[in-house]
Design an enzyme around this catalytic site. Structure first.
Site, PDB file in Angstrom:
ATOM      1  N   ASP A 128       0.758  -1.226  -0.043  1.00 33.75           N
ATOM      2  CA  ASP A 128      -0.098  -0.139  -0.017  1.00 33.75           C
ATOM      3  C   ASP A 128       0.690   1.289  -0.176  1.00 33.75           C
ATOM      4  O   ASP A 128       1.975   1.136   0.334  1.00 33.75           O
ATOM      5  CB  ASP A 128      -0.925  -0.185   1.279  1.00 33.75           C
TER       6      ASP A 128
ATOM      7  N   ASP B   4     -10.676   2.367  -3.370  1.00 31.54           N
ATOM      8  CA  ASP B   4     -11.120   2.106  -1.844  1.00 31.54           C
ATOM      9  C   ASP B   4     -12.663   2.066  -1.909  1.00 31.54           C
ATOM     10  O   ASP B   4     -13.197   1.713  -0.933  1.00 31.54           O
ATOM     11  CB  ASP B   4     -10.710   3.157  -0.939  1.00 31.54           C
TER      12      ASP B   4
HETATM   13  C1  GLA Z   1      -5.693   1.989   2.218  1.00 25.15           C
HETATM   14  C2  GLA Z   1      -6.167   0.733   1.135  1.00 25.15           C
HETATM   15  C3  GLA Z   1      -7.286  -0.402   1.956  1.00 25.15           C
HETATM   16  C4  GLA Z   1      -6.702  -0.607   3.388  1.00 25.15           C
HETATM   17  C5  GLA Z   1      -6.177   0.621   4.141  1.00 25.15           C
HETATM   18  C6  GLA Z   1      -5.706   0.011   5.381  1.00 25.15           C
HETATM   19  O1  GLA Z   1      -6.826   2.747   2.267  1.00 25.15           O
HETATM   20  O2  GLA Z   1      -6.752   0.864  -0.041  1.00 25.15           O
HETATM   21  O3  GLA Z   1      -7.831  -1.232   1.247  1.00 25.15           O
HETATM   22  O4  GLA Z   1      -5.704  -1.687   3.407  1.00 25.15           O
HETATM   23  O5  GLA Z   1      -5.346   1.456   3.558  1.00 25.15           O
HETATM   24  O6  GLA Z   1      -5.231   1.209   6.200  1.00 25.15           O
END
Ligand code: GLA
Length: 720
Positions: free
Chosen positions: A473, A541
């Site tokens: 990420d 997301d």
């Molecule tokens: C980001 C990712 C999510 C998740 C969160 C965790 O927003 O896109 O899928 O992994 O971080 O903090």
């Protein structure tokens, strides 16, 4: 496929069965004659080249007419030769005030394409290098072109060299420059924001400059390094379209300029805002690669070319050819609030369901109970996980699952042991306040000791635990960057990207069987650079099925959906509170790399997991290598429909999704695409048998649904 040099007329012809890319050395420099359908070339072709005599710009000996460079189609545009369009190259050597005359001095044809050192690029193909030099200054340029047998693209990049004794500064070093005749074109590109990525915008280009770009250090949610220039009237199925995509994951810029002579210039590469690269004597600089794609089958044809290219020449083939692992991800199942028991319950529930991997998302490391702390401290939080990661790995093994983990290697929290020990490892601009975003700072990976540290930390994590899958990420942009000790701060953004690529290269080489999923706060780094390392990328997301119809439709302009991940999550949806039916959530998640992300240990919806994994495997057998046809555009029609047809045209899946119910809706005919006209097909769910030509010319009748967000996924198989 071949690359030919026609000596008499100084023409290079790169071609395959479908396309030609023709370059002529004219006024001492490479100029584009044609990019598009395959053509025959003879000497007279050069007479078609535009010339525009101008009398006020006389040659030194005063002999008019002088041919203006404002009209010629330059392949590498510099400033200072009477071409007043923005150049693709801008260099300061302290002497020539950016006026360079890069003239042709030779070429080389390579049977195998060179890799671009330290950066992702396409694999395979045959290459041409055109050498240019500026005699006075010692600036050298190599223009690299690669063509493929089975794909309508040409990949381009530039290598610059300082062959002088003193420093030069690259102020702009774009990857490509392409000039087109006329200006009757539309430009199509993507824009968006967090949880609403990949919106399609189309404009009619006009005089002046239109730029799409990112200054964020990532490609970003806001923009994407993709643009298509299409003739007016081109649509989803027909018309000439040239699509461009950069294989780059950092700040980029792509511009379309129309000048007063109605010529159109498309150019782009690393964003030149704040960019300044010192090229010392004898040093080289390589630009990222740009993929230039041609389609005479409209936007649909362009997308299919990009998808095929990326599946065959970009994404690592051992993952691309294998089935996607089906995951259960802990994020929307538990967020930060879990312990061994909670995770064990999820893992046990996943046993014998067809789920392959349990992915432990954010929250597993030392003290990470919210997004306020701990990034950088990549050790297990034993308050939550009493038996450490090993306990979870063992549990997964007992239940026949593999184990995956979330990391954010580029980041550091102020509240972390790493920060307390190495405050200077975080990027901070001493002159700016509030450098944090999502309560975190970015590690200065351009510093060797920081990169080495993170390589080791990640290496240890992967080596000591049986990890089969990594979700990588990156939850914030770079801003106010300032790397202490870096002589030329203008180099920072690109150096950062090179460091990220070095880390990706190291981890994917050192752990070749680990599947990496890219993510950047959802779709903040959906680009071909990342796809080179990561066979999957988390598309957004927003996990809401309705939002995802648009997001996936938008991404599909350039990127293969099979490498964009999507999961079934719970309702009401965590991002927008919307309730969509379970079968719609499955259908939309099944467009790409599939998984689950809700507490399956405590939900009736978990009863259907085995049915879904089974069905997904059937769908995947078509989508993985199939051709995509977009049928209804959710940005225009409110409804979404596309189909994916396998390469043999024996099987297809058709998605028909209706957003909101309305009594104004009436049944309509949906004309299918991509089938074989002579084959008889069964539309399984409707109990119909029809020939391909009927399905494509008359279409299927689609009746309105009587509840919101309803989806239908129809299987179409060959009867004979
Ligand atoms: C980001 C990712 C999510 C998740 C969160 C965790 O927003 O896109 O899928 O992994 O971080 O903090």
């Amino acid at each position: 496929m071949a690359i030919e040099y026609i000596k008499n007329s100084k023409i290079f012809h790169l071609y395959n069965n479908d396309i030609s890319y023709v370059i002529k050395i004219y006024l001492g420099e490479p100029c584009l004659i044609h990019f598009g359908k395959r053509v025959h070339i003879n000497d007279d072709v050069i007479k078609l080249h535009s010339e525009y005599p101008v009398s006020f710009l006389c040659q030194e000996d005063g002999e008019p007419p002088f041919v203006s460079r404002e009209i010629i189609q330059r392949e590498c545009a510099t400033y200072g030769l009477g071409d007043f369009r923005y150049p693709s190259l801008s260099v300061e050597d302290g002497v020539k005030n950016n006026a360079f005359n890069l003239s042709y001095c030779g070429y080389e044809i390579l049977e195998t394409k060179e890799v671009i050192k330290g950066m992702p690029s396409l694999r395979g193909g045959q290459s041409l290098k055109i050498f240019l030099q500026d005699e006075d200054s010692g600036l050298r340029a190599e223009l690299h072109y690669t063509i493929y047998e089975d794909c309508n693209v040409v990949a381009r990049s530039v290598k610059l060299k300082n062959a002088s004794d003193s420093d030069m500064n690259l102020k702009r070093a774009f990857s490509f420059c392409m000039d087109f005749d006329g200006c009757d074109y539309n430009a199509t590109y993507l824009y968006g924001k967090h949880s609403a990525e990949a919106n399609i915008e189309q404009i009619r280009i006009s005089h002046g400059v239109k730029t799409i770009s990112s200054t964020t250090g990532t490609t970003s949610h806001k923009a994407n390094p993709f643009i298509a220039l299409s003739e007016l009237g081109a649509n989803e199925e027909s018309g000439n379209v040239v699509g461009v995509n950069l294989i780059y994951s950092g700040s980029f810029s792509i511009s379309v300029e129309v000048n007063h002579l109605h010529k159109t210039r498309l150019t782009g590469g690393i964003n030149d805002f704040n960019f300044d690269w010192t090229l010392h004597s004898d040093e080289e600089f390589a630009t990222p690669e740009a993929v230039i794609c041609y389609s005479d089958e409209g936007f649909g044809g362009m997308s299919r070319q990009f998808h095929y290219l990326y599946k065959n020449y970009l994404i690592c083939s051992k993952f691309e050819k294998a089935p996607c692992p089906i995951v259960i991800n802990s994020w929307e199942s538990a967020f930060y609030d879990f312990n061994d028991e909670k995770l064990y319950a999820i893992i046990e529930k996943a046993k014998n369901t067809g789920i392959d991997i349990f992915v432990l998302d954010d929250g597993w490391f030392k003290g990470r109970n919210s997004d306020k702390s701990s990034l950088g401290d990549w050790e297990t939080d034993t308050c939550k996980l009493k038996h450490g990661l090993k306990g979870i790995v063992e549990k997964c093994k007992d239940c026949g699952l593999k184990f995956g983990i979330w990391i954010e290697p580029e980041m550091i929290s102020k509240d972390s042991d790493l920060y307390r020990e190495h405050t200077d490892w975080a990027l901070k601009n001493a002159y700016l306040k509030n450098p944090e975003s999502r309560n975190q700072l970015v590690l200065d990976l351009t510093k060797r000791e920081v990169l080495t540290y993170i390589k080791n930390a990640m290496g240890t994590l992967l080596r000591e635990n049986e990890i089969s899958y990594v979700k990588w990420d990156m939850n914030r942009y770079l801003s106010g960057n300032y790397s202490e000790g870096l002589k030329n701060q203008g180099e920072f953004m690109h150096r950062y990207m090179l460091a990220v690529y070095e880390l990706c290269e190291y981890l994917t080489t050192e752990f070749p069987s680990v599947v990496f999923e890219g993510c950047a706060g959802g779709g903040g780094r959906v680009d071909a650079g990342m796809m080179y390392y990561f066979p999957m990328i988390w598309a957004s997301d927003s996990t809401d099925a309705n939002d995802r119809t648009k997001i996936m439709y938008g991404w599909s302009l350039c990127y293969p959906l099979s490498s964009l991940s999507g999961h079934i999550t719970c309702v009401p949806n965590h991002q927008n509170n919307r309730e969509t039916p379970l079968n719609s959530r499955f259908d939309i998640a099944a467009l790409g790399a599939f998984g689950f992300e809700f507490d399956i240990s405590d939900s009736d919806e978990a009863d259907y997991i085995s049915d879904f994994t089974k069905k997904y495997r059937e769908v995947e057998s078509v989508t993985k290598n199939g051709n995509l046809y977009r049928l209804r555009n959710p940005f225009q029609d409110d409804d979404f429909s596309l189909m994916i047809v396998n390469r043999e045209q024996t099987c297809a899946y058709l998605w028909v999704y209706q957003s909101l119910v309305s009594y104004l809706r009436t049944p309509y005919r949906l004309k299918l695409r991509g089938l074989c006209p002579d084959k008889l097909y069964r539309v399984e769910n409707l109990g119909l048998q029809l020939y391909g030509d009927i399905l494509m010319n008359l279409g299927l009748q689609i009746n309105p649904c009587y509840s919101d967000f309803e989806s239908r996924l129809l299987k179409i198989t060959e009867v004979r």
